[in-house]
Design an enzyme around this catalytic site. Structure first.
Site, short mmCIF file in Angstrom:
data_model
loop_
_atom_site.label_atom_id
_atom_site.label_comp_id
_atom_site.label_asym_id
_atom_site.label_seq_id
_atom_site.Cartn_x
_atom_site.Cartn_y
_atom_site.Cartn_z
N ARG A 136 62.96 -95.51 108.61
CA ARG A 136 64.44 -95.62 109.17
C ARG A 136 65.16 -96.30 107.96
NH1 ARG A 136 68.80 -94.89 109.72
NH2 ARG A 136 70.12 -94.28 111.44
N CYS A 174 56.89 -96.93 117.87
CA CYS A 174 55.98 -95.72 118.34
C CYS A 174 54.83 -96.17 119.31
CB CYS A 174 55.29 -94.97 117.10
SG CYS A 174 56.54 -94.29 116.22
N HIS A 197 69.92 -80.84 108.72
CA HIS A 197 68.86 -81.63 109.36
C HIS A 197 68.05 -80.85 110.42
CE1 HIS A 197 72.14 -82.39 111.58
NE2 HIS A 197 71.56 -82.64 112.62
N GLU A 198 68.63 -79.53 110.57
CA GLU A 198 68.19 -78.60 111.74
C GLU A 198 67.56 -77.22 110.93
OE1 GLU A 198 70.49 -78.66 115.36
OE2 GLU A 198 70.26 -76.39 115.40
N CYS A 210 55.74 -92.23 113.52
CA CYS A 210 54.49 -92.62 112.68
C CYS A 210 53.27 -92.94 113.62
CB CYS A 210 54.86 -93.85 111.80
SG CYS A 210 54.98 -95.33 112.92
N ARG A 213 75.32 -71.85 117.50
CA ARG A 213 74.62 -72.18 116.07
C ARG A 213 74.55 -71.15 115.24
NH1 ARG A 213 75.01 -77.21 117.12
NH2 ARG A 213 73.28 -78.61 116.95
N CYS A 231 74.80 -78.27 112.20
CA CYS A 231 74.78 -79.16 113.24
C CYS A 231 76.24 -79.97 113.23
CB CYS A 231 73.68 -80.22 113.61
SG CYS A 231 73.95 -81.49 114.73
N HIS A 232 76.71 -80.41 114.20
CA HIS A 232 78.13 -81.10 114.20
C HIS A 232 77.79 -82.38 113.41
CE1 HIS A 232 79.58 -77.90 116.53
NE2 HIS A 232 80.74 -78.20 116.11
N THR A 233 76.63 -82.86 113.63
CA THR A 233 76.39 -84.35 112.77
C THR A 233 76.50 -84.12 111.40
OG1 THR A 233 75.01 -84.75 114.91
CG2 THR A 233 74.69 -86.09 112.83
N CYS A 267 67.08 -80.06 116.02
CA CYS A 267 67.90 -80.89 116.59
C CYS A 267 68.51 -80.65 117.97
CB CYS A 267 69.06 -81.21 115.51
SG CYS A 267 70.27 -82.46 116.12
N CYS A 319 61.43 -94.27 115.94
CA CYS A 319 60.35 -94.85 114.93
C CYS A 319 61.07 -95.72 113.86
CB CYS A 319 59.51 -93.55 114.41
SG CYS A 319 58.46 -94.12 113.21
N CYS A 339 53.98 -98.03 114.28
CA CYS A 339 55.15 -99.18 114.67
C CYS A 339 55.40 -99.55 116.08
CB CYS A 339 56.24 -98.55 113.52
SG CYS A 339 57.27 -97.46 114.65
N1 LIG Z 1 72.35 -87.92 120.19
C1 LIG Z 1 71.88 -87.01 119.32
O1 LIG Z 1 70.74 -86.90 119.11
C2 LIG Z 1 72.53 -85.81 119.08
C3 LIG Z 1 73.91 -85.75 119.10
N2 LIG Z 1 74.70 -84.79 118.78
C4 LIG Z 1 76.12 -84.65 118.70
O2 LIG Z 1 76.46 -83.88 119.90
C5 LIG Z 1 77.57 -83.58 119.72
C6 LIG Z 1 77.84 -82.20 120.35
O3 LIG Z 1 77.26 -81.30 119.61
P1 LIG Z 1 77.47 -79.82 119.67
O4 LIG Z 1 77.16 -79.22 121.00
O5 LIG Z 1 76.81 -79.18 118.45
O6 LIG Z 1 79.02 -79.66 119.49
P2 LIG Z 1 80.22 -78.55 119.73
O7 LIG Z 1 81.45 -78.96 118.90
O8 LIG Z 1 79.46 -77.16 119.47
O9 LIG Z 1 80.59 -78.57 121.05
C7 LIG Z 1 81.51 -79.66 121.69
C8 LIG Z 1 82.51 -79.06 122.93
O10 LIG Z 1 83.23 -79.98 123.43
C9 LIG Z 1 84.51 -79.24 123.91
N3 LIG Z 1 85.39 -80.60 123.79
C10 LIG Z 1 86.02 -80.93 122.69
N4 LIG Z 1 86.83 -82.03 123.03
C11 LIG Z 1 86.74 -82.15 124.36
C12 LIG Z 1 87.34 -82.83 125.58
N5 LIG Z 1 88.24 -83.66 125.28
N6 LIG Z 1 87.06 -82.65 126.49
C13 LIG Z 1 86.03 -81.75 127.04
N7 LIG Z 1 85.43 -80.85 126.18
C14 LIG Z 1 85.82 -81.05 124.83
C15 LIG Z 1 84.56 -78.24 122.75
O11 LIG Z 1 85.32 -77.41 123.06
C16 LIG Z 1 83.30 -77.86 122.49
O12 LIG Z 1 83.14 -76.71 123.54
C17 LIG Z 1 78.21 -83.97 118.78
O13 LIG Z 1 78.98 -85.07 118.54
C18 LIG Z 1 77.04 -83.89 117.67
O14 LIG Z 1 77.19 -84.81 116.60
C19 LIG Z 1 74.02 -83.53 118.10
C20 LIG Z 1 72.67 -83.32 117.94
C21 LIG Z 1 71.84 -84.60 118.36
N1 LIG Z 2 74.54 -92.47 110.92
C1 LIG Z 2 75.07 -92.18 112.03
C2 LIG Z 2 74.02 -91.92 113.25
C3 LIG Z 2 74.60 -90.69 113.85
C4 LIG Z 2 73.43 -90.60 114.90
O1 LIG Z 2 73.58 -91.21 116.11
N2 LIG Z 2 72.54 -89.84 114.94
C5 LIG Z 2 71.61 -89.30 115.84
C6 LIG Z 2 71.03 -88.13 115.52
S1 LIG Z 2 72.50 -86.92 115.52
C7 LIG Z 2 71.73 -85.60 115.32
O2 LIG Z 2 72.55 -84.53 114.95
C8 LIG Z 2 70.24 -90.44 115.79
O3 LIG Z 2 69.24 -89.94 115.94
N3 LIG Z 2 70.53 -91.61 115.99
C9 LIG Z 2 69.53 -92.57 115.93
C10 LIG Z 2 69.18 -92.96 114.50
O4 LIG Z 2 68.35 -93.72 114.30
O5 LIG Z 2 70.20 -92.65 113.48
C11 LIG Z 2 75.99 -93.40 112.48
O6 LIG Z 2 76.10 -94.47 112.07
O7 LIG Z 2 77.06 -93.08 113.37
ZN LIG Z 3 71.83 -82.46 114.79
ZN LIG Z 4 56.95 -95.33 114.20
#
Ligand SMILES: NC(=O)C1=CN([C@@H]2O[C@H](COP(=O)(O)OP(=O)(O)OC[C@H]3O[C@@H](n4cnc5c(N)ncnc54)[C@H](O)[C@@H]3O)[C@@H](O)[C@H]2O)C=CC1
Ligand SMILES: N[C@@H](CCC(=O)N[C@@H](CSC=O)C(=O)NCC(=O)O)C(=O)O
Ligand SMILES: [Zn+2]
Ligand SMILES: [Zn+2]
Length: 384
Positions: A117, A105, A69-70, A99, A372, A47-49, A177, A113, A102
């Site tokens: 954390r 939750c 993590h995935e 959990c 992926r 994953c990109h994270t 993820c 949760c 908490c």
């Molecule tokens: N909030 C959450 O729980 C989660 C957040 N993430 C985050 O989500 C984001 C995306 O993840 P993926 O899809 O795996 O990444 P990815 O890198 O596969 O996709 C990103 C896309 O954005 C495009 N891109 C880059 N710069 C751009 C711009 N300026 N304008 C338009 N498009 C642009 C790229 O060409 C690419 O197609 C990452 O930052 C990742 O860390 C991932 C999983 C969970």
């Molecule tokens: N440690 C990072 C936190 C990055 C972040 O926001 N993580 C997401 C999941 S991204 C998965 O690929 C998340 O679940 N955030 C909530 C959390 O409790 O971490 C930073 O500080 O930037």
């Molecule tokens: Zn992820």
């Molecule tokens: Zn909890």
């Protein structure tokens, strides 16, 4: 021979320092303590994270650590007091714990949760604030409470989802993820209604899962925005109906979208992690009701900004972690949806590689031509 109660020595990809190649090391994995579960990891997706923390831009990044993590795997042993899983269970480790006890939750308002954390944020296990990983006596930090770039890992019991044993582990690792994040951003965080106009910034795995979720929710138009025009062909298969490359216009991208949509979209999703794009995603929303969801993770020190007038005039700015899904309760449900062919998973996997190819796999991921990449963690698993 049972390994229960024994230290297991296995292969893991260790990040010794930010941005330096990961090193496949022999790592000692201690037995699970009370409330912990040791898992044999079978498959892991990148994953990109993971790349973000490895880059040194994550304020919570600690080194040396084991990223990842995935993933999917099988429970090897459990510590005292663990009741919900047992050895042999098929599981998905969950970086977002649940959990059920908490304040978070119980609130019913969030999937975040609070139980573990504080420990997962500093790369340790809660019971003794120590690591279960070491190399020749030197502790190695955990990551996101999962550390799945190891053939065996130890996680808190609140961070494990037991799943259907019939489900193919080499596919459902993705439900740890990226795919749930995109689907849940639409279904749980934004709650997109039928007929809505949706804009998605970034068409990687997360953005495509947003498109899939929006299509399922009955969105009438799904506008994909990406700086790589090659992304559109694949994106159509996930529900994107129109494509915009910001490089094709001199106007700011938010203006392009507003002009295309009679005043703006109902919902937008930032799936890149770029703070300027987060602003554009908010500002392309319709006055009075448009909602923008931040999904992308931005680097340490980055901040978002907009004119407060954007919010005064009714736009809403939100964010989502793991798509708002309650992990232990809902990951098994997502697996069932996959088994019934109600959600895609296989379609997001573009490459299959092995643990020893992990640096090459990250290189490929940064090339931007894949979705992926799934790594097989043990040679004996055979060819996929
Ligand atoms: N909030 C959450 O729980 C989660 C957040 N993430 C985050 O989500 C984001 C995306 O993840 P993926 O899809 O795996 O990444 P990815 O890198 O596969 O996709 C990103 C896309 O954005 C495009 N891109 C880059 N710069 C751009 C711009 N300026 N304008 C338009 N498009 C642009 C790229 O060409 C690419 O197609 C990452 O930052 C990742 O860390 C991932 C999983 C969970
Ligand atoms: N440690 C990072 C936190 C990055 C972040 O926001 N993580 C997401 C999941 S991204 C998965 O690929 C998340 O679940 N955030 C909530 C959390 O409790 O971490 C930073 O500080 O930037
Ligand atoms: Zn992820
Ligand atoms: Zn909890």
């Amino acid at each position: 021979m049972s390994t229960q109660g024994q230290v297991i020595t296995c292969k893991a990809a260790v990040a010794w320092e930010p941005n330096k190649p990961l090193v496949i090391e022999d790592v000692e994995v201690a037995p699970p303590q009370a409330g912990e579960v040791r898992i044999k990891i079978l498959y892991v997706a990148l994953c990109h994270t993971d790349a973000y923390t490895w880059s040194g831009k994550d304020p919570e990044g600690l080194f040396p650590c084991i990223l990842g993590h995935e993933a999917s795997g099988i429970v090897e042993s459990v510590g005292e007091g663990v009741t919900e899983v047992q050895p042999g269970d098929h599981v998905i480790p969950c970086y977002q714990a649940e959990c059920r006890e908490c304040k978070f939750c119980k609130s019913g308002k969030t999937n975040l949760c609070g139980k573990v954390r504080s420990a997962t944020g500093v790369g340790l296990m809660l019971s003794d604030m120590k690591s279960r990983f070491s190399i020749k006596g030197k502790p190695i930090y955990h990551f996101m409470g999962t550390s799945t770039f190891s053939q065996y890992t130890v996680v808190h019991d609140v961070s494990v989802a037991k799943v259907n044993e019939q489900a193919p582990l080499e596919k459902i690792c993705l439900l740890g993820c990226g795919v749930p994040t995109g689907l849940g951003a639409v279904w749980n965080t934004a709650k997109v209604e039928a007929g809505s106009i949706v804009a998605i910034f970034g068409l990687g795995t997360v953005g495509l899962a947003v498109a899939e979720g929006a299509k399922a929710a009955g969105a009438s138009r799904i506008i994909g925005i990406d700086i790589d025009s090659n992304k559109f062909a694949t994106a159509k298969n996930f529900g994107v109906t129109e494509f915009v490359n910001p490089k094709d216009s001199d106007k700011p991208i938010q203006q392009v979208i507003v002009d295309m949509t009679d005043g703006g979209v109902d919902y937008s999703f930032e799936c890149v992690g770029n703070v300027s794009l987060m602003r554009a995603a908010l500002e392309c929303c319709h006055k009075g009701w448009g909602t923008s969801v931040i999904v992308g993770v931005a680097a340490s020190g980055q901040e978002i900004s907009t004119r407060p007038f954007q919010l005064v005039t009714g736009r809403v700015w939100k964010g989502t972690a793991f798509g708002g899904f309650k992990s232990r309760s809902q990951v098994p449900w997502l697996v069932e949806k996959y088994m019934k062919k109600e959600i895609k998973v296989d379609e997001y996997i573009t490459h299959n590689m092995t643990l020893d190819q992990i640096n090459e796999a990250f290189h490929l991921m940064h090339g931007g031509k894949c979705l992926r990449i799934v790594l097989k963690m043990h040679a004996e698993l055979g060819n996929l």
